[in-house]
Design an enzyme around this catalytic site. Structure first.
Site, short mmCIF file in Angstrom:
data_model
loop_
_atom_site.label_atom_id
_atom_site.label_comp_id
_atom_site.label_asym_id
_atom_site.label_seq_id
_atom_site.Cartn_x
_atom_site.Cartn_y
_atom_site.Cartn_z
N LYS A 267 -66.33 2.25 -0.90
CA LYS A 267 -66.50 3.01 -2.15
C LYS A 267 -67.96 2.99 -2.60
O LYS A 267 -68.55 4.03 -2.91
CB LYS A 267 -65.59 2.44 -3.23
CG LYS A 267 -65.51 3.31 -4.49
CD LYS A 267 -64.78 2.57 -5.61
CE LYS A 267 -63.34 2.30 -5.32
NZ LYS A 267 -62.47 3.45 -5.53
N ARG B 122 -64.22 -1.35 -10.47
CA ARG B 122 -63.26 -1.11 -9.38
C ARG B 122 -63.63 -1.94 -8.16
O ARG B 122 -64.80 -2.23 -7.92
CB ARG B 122 -63.26 0.37 -8.98
CG ARG B 122 -62.69 1.32 -10.01
CD ARG B 122 -62.71 2.75 -9.46
NE ARG B 122 -61.98 3.70 -10.28
CZ ARG B 122 -62.55 4.45 -11.22
NH1 ARG B 122 -63.84 4.34 -11.45
NH2 ARG B 122 -61.82 5.31 -11.92
N GLY C 152 -54.76 0.86 -3.64
CA GLY C 152 -53.79 0.24 -4.54
C GLY C 152 -53.61 -1.26 -4.37
O GLY C 152 -52.82 -1.87 -5.07
N MET D 41 -55.98 -3.74 -4.65
CA MET D 41 -56.78 -4.60 -5.53
C MET D 41 -56.90 -3.95 -6.91
O MET D 41 -56.42 -2.86 -7.14
CB MET D 41 -58.13 -4.89 -4.89
CG MET D 41 -58.00 -5.78 -3.66
SD MET D 41 -59.56 -6.05 -2.83
CE MET D 41 -59.92 -4.43 -2.18
N ARG E 20 -63.92 9.16 0.32
CA ARG E 20 -63.68 8.27 1.45
C ARG E 20 -62.97 9.07 2.53
O ARG E 20 -62.43 10.15 2.27
CB ARG E 20 -62.82 7.06 1.04
CG ARG E 20 -61.44 7.43 0.52
CD ARG E 20 -60.73 6.20 -0.04
NE ARG E 20 -59.46 6.56 -0.66
CZ ARG E 20 -58.76 5.75 -1.44
NH1 ARG E 20 -59.20 4.54 -1.70
NH2 ARG E 20 -57.62 6.14 -1.96
N HIS F 86 -36.21 -9.30 26.52
CA HIS F 86 -35.50 -8.34 27.37
C HIS F 86 -35.16 -7.07 26.58
O HIS F 86 -35.40 -5.95 27.04
CB HIS F 86 -34.21 -8.98 27.92
CG HIS F 86 -33.35 -8.02 28.69
ND1 HIS F 86 -32.32 -7.30 28.10
CD2 HIS F 86 -33.40 -7.62 29.98
CE1 HIS F 86 -31.76 -6.52 29.00
NE2 HIS F 86 -32.39 -6.69 30.17
N ARG G 49 -38.76 -2.01 39.05
CA ARG G 49 -38.08 -3.32 39.07
C ARG G 49 -36.72 -3.14 39.75
O ARG G 49 -35.75 -2.68 39.11
CB ARG G 49 -37.93 -3.81 37.62
CG ARG G 49 -39.26 -4.12 36.96
CD ARG G 49 -39.18 -4.11 35.46
NE ARG G 49 -39.00 -2.75 34.94
CZ ARG G 49 -39.38 -2.34 33.72
NH1 ARG G 49 -39.96 -3.19 32.90
NH2 ARG G 49 -39.17 -1.09 33.34
N GLU H 17 -49.21 -13.25 38.67
CA GLU H 17 -48.52 -13.62 37.44
C GLU H 17 -48.43 -15.13 37.25
O GLU H 17 -47.77 -15.62 36.34
CB GLU H 17 -47.12 -12.98 37.39
CG GLU H 17 -46.31 -13.17 38.66
CD GLU H 17 -45.09 -12.25 38.73
OE1 GLU H 17 -44.56 -11.88 37.67
OE2 GLU H 17 -44.67 -11.92 39.85
N SER I 246 -51.38 -6.37 41.43
CA SER I 246 -50.92 -5.84 40.16
C SER I 246 -50.70 -7.02 39.24
O SER I 246 -49.99 -7.96 39.59
CB SER I 246 -49.62 -5.05 40.33
OG SER I 246 -49.19 -4.54 39.09
N THR J 275 -48.75 -9.33 33.50
CA THR J 275 -49.29 -10.14 32.40
C THR J 275 -48.22 -10.70 31.48
O THR J 275 -48.51 -11.58 30.68
CB THR J 275 -50.32 -9.34 31.59
OG1 THR J 275 -49.75 -8.07 31.25
CG2 THR J 275 -51.59 -9.13 32.41
N ASN J 276 -46.98 -10.20 31.55
CA ASN J 276 -45.91 -10.85 30.77
C ASN J 276 -45.74 -12.29 31.25
O ASN J 276 -45.80 -13.24 30.46
CB ASN J 276 -44.59 -10.10 30.93
CG ASN J 276 -44.63 -8.70 30.36
OD1 ASN J 276 -45.56 -8.34 29.65
ND2 ASN J 276 -43.63 -7.91 30.68
N ASP J 277 -45.51 -12.46 32.56
CA ASP J 277 -45.32 -13.80 33.11
C ASP J 277 -46.63 -14.58 33.15
O ASP J 277 -46.63 -15.80 32.97
CB ASP J 277 -44.70 -13.73 34.51
CG ASP J 277 -43.17 -13.67 34.46
OD1 ASP J 277 -42.61 -14.07 33.43
OD2 ASP J 277 -42.56 -13.21 35.44
N CYS K 69 -49.25 -4.18 35.17
CA CYS K 69 -47.93 -3.59 34.97
C CYS K 69 -47.10 -4.33 33.93
O CYS K 69 -45.92 -4.07 33.77
CB CYS K 69 -47.16 -3.51 36.29
SG CYS K 69 -46.85 -5.12 37.04
N TYR L 131 -55.79 1.16 37.48
CA TYR L 131 -54.74 1.83 36.72
C TYR L 131 -54.06 0.85 35.78
O TYR L 131 -54.15 -0.38 35.95
CB TYR L 131 -53.70 2.47 37.65
CG TYR L 131 -52.85 1.49 38.44
CD1 TYR L 131 -51.68 0.94 37.90
CD2 TYR L 131 -53.21 1.10 39.73
CE1 TYR L 131 -50.91 0.04 38.61
CE2 TYR L 131 -52.45 0.20 40.45
CZ TYR L 131 -51.30 -0.32 39.88
OH TYR L 131 -50.54 -1.23 40.58
#
Length: 897
Positions: free
Chosen positions: A31, A101, A110, A112, A357, A473, A579, A763, A782, A785-787, A849, A869
């Site tokens: 602002k 302000r 809204g 603050m 803004r 899952h 999978r 992994e 590949s 990255t989950n595991d 993946c 990729y």
């Protein structure tokens, strides 16, 4: 205590000059920086000054005290503004009144606190009445100030002031605030002051200089109020940014019928249409427009006619002020090169600009605005692509709850898969499938889901679970299917026996209707109006621009024909993760899988696998045909065996009958296969080493399907076979030898030569550490990255939600590492494995993946590392395409900077 004497805490603006500009938003807040910029542009901005965000941080670091030197700087700035206005702060004849302000560097509408009409007291109110020639206006302004100051600064509940006002209206027989006379307001003011005296140790302050320090302290303090803290957490705004305070000479929109106040956007923030959009009120102050006490009027005649209103527009009522405002709107949009959200006041016919803004907008409006501005030459195509938040595209890909819909929220969980869905509650996947066949829409409600629930999840409109996180899952499968999911709604108690879910003292039975909002995590009672998705021409245009800018390919995680077709329709350039275990969960196939697992020797396993071979081959043929020569990466069987095992007596009896063995014998065999920690147990390549015949069957199905699909489509199919959970080079060597042997057999049997690739998922941390050695055998990596996140952190992703939320709230982590990649830890392993792999095998194909493949921040990291990729669920493909383009542009810009 920190040094503060030499610091500059205050920056002034006014009369076409400013000490700041738009580039100083970190210091002056959005602002304050924009007020300075508008002032320097020569626009009609009431003069004022900004107290910096650094002062706010100093205030918190030093026991909520103001820094040395700030008092003198504020007083000097007040004198400067007084000189420009021909007034004096605290004068009983020509008083300067100001607004106070907040203004953080990121817009927090809204969140603050604001104080208007500061400087009024029992003396200055009389001077204001005399100057304005309007006693009612002056005392109305004074009562507003006391009410705001009492609430914001002194902590008196706003509702207590409203009760006094309501009583005054009732006594006078009035309906509107505007009906009260000056004498009425004087009585209300005395009641307000008495209320403050009762509720506070000190009464309402009469000295304007005391008022201003109270207001500055209150605005700084509001940076840490609960609603601001929550907003910052939701929008990832760091607390250390602090807020500025903007103090500005008051101009009055409530000085009679030639005065007004309003808010406007240079374009429609809902649709993106290039037309002035907003509303105003005659004889009002700013808070009246948003408070909803009076119905605002349209700015333009076109908007008035479209709304069917009989109240005159600003264009009709104050044509000169409207014309001036229209010109300023055009100038500001051209100057900032973006849609502007502005506040203005007309005081007795003279226009004043109070704020500008960047305007917030819907995803649909953002696309239209970006594309049209680029086509008009106001911004470049790169800027257009960069302005769209990739995650916001979810709004366009799924149904959403109508903005004005009433919400009866009974529970909140994690927003695990976006979109909204309504349906009858069902607690069993079989029941979900049965009701779907009858044409009924259902919501599957489970404590948690397992792979065996897949048919019920597919039959449902949406999924609700009491346990599980963003990568549980339920979450992963729902995102892949494009179905809304609320996961980890811990307050929900589910009783399968009675067919009930209980939450917040309410009980909902099977068959009752609920609605899920997968974008917010809310669970609502009943059906709620929806807005259906539409992919407009602007979407296609922007995605085409994005595709021309990105370096990385975007593939999809898909194993069903429906997933694969959806992925292609969203622009996927292949399958990055198929999978294969997900293909085995229909009733007939799971029986054969269980026969295979529970067989006590290789002969029994091969007999069961022989039943699976033709169906697996047919699955792959269809996927290869849909992908029409695009790369397809197929992961060999990965999950822990317990996910396939029969659990109930009925299931054990069914498998026993099919195998021709006694149920008790089968039950004992089942028990021997159970594991204490199956996620770290007998799965992935470990299965293929223990039971090579599984990998051999799958490899044969893949290669025979590639030949068949290639012949049917007339396109060469080069399958990519991926071996999961490798930690040792020798593991990959063992499995790859079996795959290569099967390939040779198939080539000989079919008398056809074909190309294929064998790679592995990285992994496990050990795989990353020895990636140079593994790359001697693997032709591609590949990153799963989950595991990899699970095994690096030592956290189960299915159990993590309960404490990771607490970690985030307490500032222990900034982001859930299962949602956005942990760059310093997991990311370091990805970077290391990439460098080691390509050192051994230059040009090695690298991809990701895990669920991170659809997360914009993670995609940016993948671009920096140089992956080829990313692969994500089909409905996140457009998000990944856009994020990859933005990442490529950012990396290119930073490398040339």
């Amino acid at each position: 205590m920190a040094e503060s004497n030499a610091a500059k805490w205050v920056y002034t603006f006014g009369d076409g000059k400013a000490e700041g500009d738009a580039s100083m938003r970190d210091l002056l807040g959005g602002k304050g920086a924009n007020l300075a910029e508008m002032c320097a542009l020569g626009l009609p901005v009431p003069p004022g000054f900004s107290v910096t965000t650094e002062a706010c941080n100093w205030f918190y670091a030093n026991g909520k005290k103001f820094p040395d030197g700030m008092k003198e700087q504020v007083e000097a700035a007040l004198a400067y503004v007084s000189g420009l206005m021909g007034r004096e702060f605290g004068s009983s004849s020509h008083p300067l009144l100001v607004s106070v302000r907040s203004g953080a560097r990121a817009s927090m509408p809204g969140m603050m606190d604001t104080v208007l009409n500061l400087g009024l007291n029992d003396e200055t109110v009389a001077a204001l009445a005399s100057e304005a020639g309007d006693e009612r206006f002056a005392y109305d302004s004074y009562r507003r100030f006391i009410q705001m100051y009492g609430d914001v600064v002194m902590g008196v509940d706003h509702e207590m002031f409203e009760e006094i006002l309501d009583e005054a209206k009732a006594n006078g027989g009035y309906e509107q605030d505007t009906d009260l006379t000056a004498d009425d307001w004087k009585k209300v003011i005395e009641s307000y002051k008495e209320l403050i005296a009762r509720e506070c140790e000190e009464g309402f302050p009469q000295a304007p200089i005391d008022q201003i320090w109270g207001a500055i302290g209150a605005v700084f303090s509001s940076w840490m109020n609960q609603r601001a803290i929550t907003y910052r957490r939701l929008h990832d705004i760091p607390p250390e940014w602090g807020t500025a305070v903007n103090i500005q000479a008051m101009v009055f929109g409530n000085m009679g019928e030639t005065s007004s106040t309003g808010v406007a956007f240079t374009r429609n923030p809902s649709t993106g249409e290039k037309a002035l959009y907003g509303e105003f009120l005659v004889n009002a102050q700013g808070e009246d427009v948003v408070a909803g006490i009076r119905t605002p009027q349209a700015l333009t005649e076109a908007a008035r006619i479209a709304s069917g209103s009989d109240k005159p527009s600003l264009e009709k009522l104050m044509p000169d002020a409207f014309e001036a405002f229209q010109k300023i709107c055009d100038r500001l949009e051209q100057h900032y090169r973006d849609v502007q959200d502005m506040e203005f006041t007309v005081e007795r016919g003279k226009l004043w600009m109070l704020q500008t803004r960047t305007g917030k907008r819907t995803a649909r409006a953002a696309l239209r605005i970006a594309v049209e501005m680029a086509k008009d030459g106001l911004i470049t195509k790169e800027e257009a692509v960069g302005r769209i938040d990739p995650a916001s595209l979810d709004q366009l890909l799924h149904p959403t709850i109508a903005p004005n819909a009433e919400r009866d929220v009974i529970a909140t969980g994690l927003p695990a898969s976006p979109g909204a869905a309504t349906g009858e509650i069902v607690f069993s996947p079989d029941e979900a499938e049965k009701l779907k066949a009858q044409g009924r829409e259902v919501i599957l409600v489970r404590v948690e889901t397992s792979p065996e629930d897949i048919h019920g999840m597919h039959a449902s409109q949406g999924i609700l679970t009491a346990r599980g996180g963003m990568t549980s899952h339920a979450a992963v499968v729902a995102r892949g299917m494009g179905k809304p999911c609320v996961a980890g709604a811990g307050s929900v108690r589910i009783d399968y026996n009675t067919g009930e879910m209980r939450v917040a003292g309410r009980t909902l039975k099977e068959g009752e209707v609920i609605t899920l909002d997968g974008s917010t995590g809310q669970v609502l009672v009943g059906a709620v109006p929806m807005v259906q998705p539409e992919l407009s021409g602007h979407f296609g245009t922007l995605m085409e621009w994005a595709d021309n800018m990105r370096r990385m390919q975007v593939r999809a995680n898909a194993e069903t024909p429906a997933d694969a077709r959806a992925a292609r329709s969203f622009g996927a350039e292949g399958i990055g993760l198929c999978r294969t275990e997900h293909m085995f969960f229909d009733d007939e196939r799971i029986l054969w899988v269980r026969e295979m697992i529970l067989a006590e020797n290789e002969k029994g396993r091969r007999e069961a696998l022989a039943k699976l071979l033709p169906v697996q081959r047919a699955d792959f043929v269809e996927l290869f045909q849909i992908m029409a020569g695009l790369p397809v990466t197929i992961r060999l069987l990965d999950p822990p065996l317990h996910e396939f095992l029969p659990h109930t007596d009925e299931e054990i009896a069914e498998v026993a009958s099919a195998m021709g063995v006694e149920p008790d014998r089968l039950r004992r065999r089942t028990e021997t296969l159970r594991e204490f920690n199956p996620m770290l147990g007998h799965r992935g390549c470990r299965l293929a080493i223990s039971y090579p015949e599984i990998a051999e069957m799958q490899a044969r199905a893949i290669f025979e399907a590639a030949i068949e699909a290639g012949a049917k489509e007339g396109k060469t199919v080069v399958p990519e076979v991926m071996v999961p959970l490798v930690g040792l080079r020798s593991e990959l060597d063992f499995v790859k030898a079996r795959i290569d042997a099967v390939a040779a057999e198939v080539m000989k049997e079919k008398d056809v030569k074909f190309d294929y690739m064998v790679g592995t998922m990285i992994e496990l941390p050990r795989a990353a550490l020895v990636a140079d050695s593994i790359a001697e055998a693997a032709e591609f990596f590949s990153f799963g990255t989950n595991d990899l996140t699970q095994t690096t952190f030592g956290i189960s992703r299915d159990d993590a939600a309960s404490f990771l939320q607490s970690y985030a709230v307490k500032g222990v982590i900034r982001q859930d590492p299962f949602v956005s990649i942990d760059v310093d830890g997991v990311g370091a392993l990805v970077r290391m494995a990439s460098e080691k792999g390509r050192a051994t095998r230059p040009g090695m194909k690298l991809g990701i993946c895990g669920e991170h493949g659809g997360d914009p921040a993670s995609i940016r990291f993948c671009e920096q590392v140089g992956l080829d990729y990313v692969s994500c669920s089909p409905f996140r493909v457009p998000i990944a395409r856009l994020a990859a383009a933005q990442a490529a542009t950012d990396v290119e810009l930073s490398s040339t900077a």
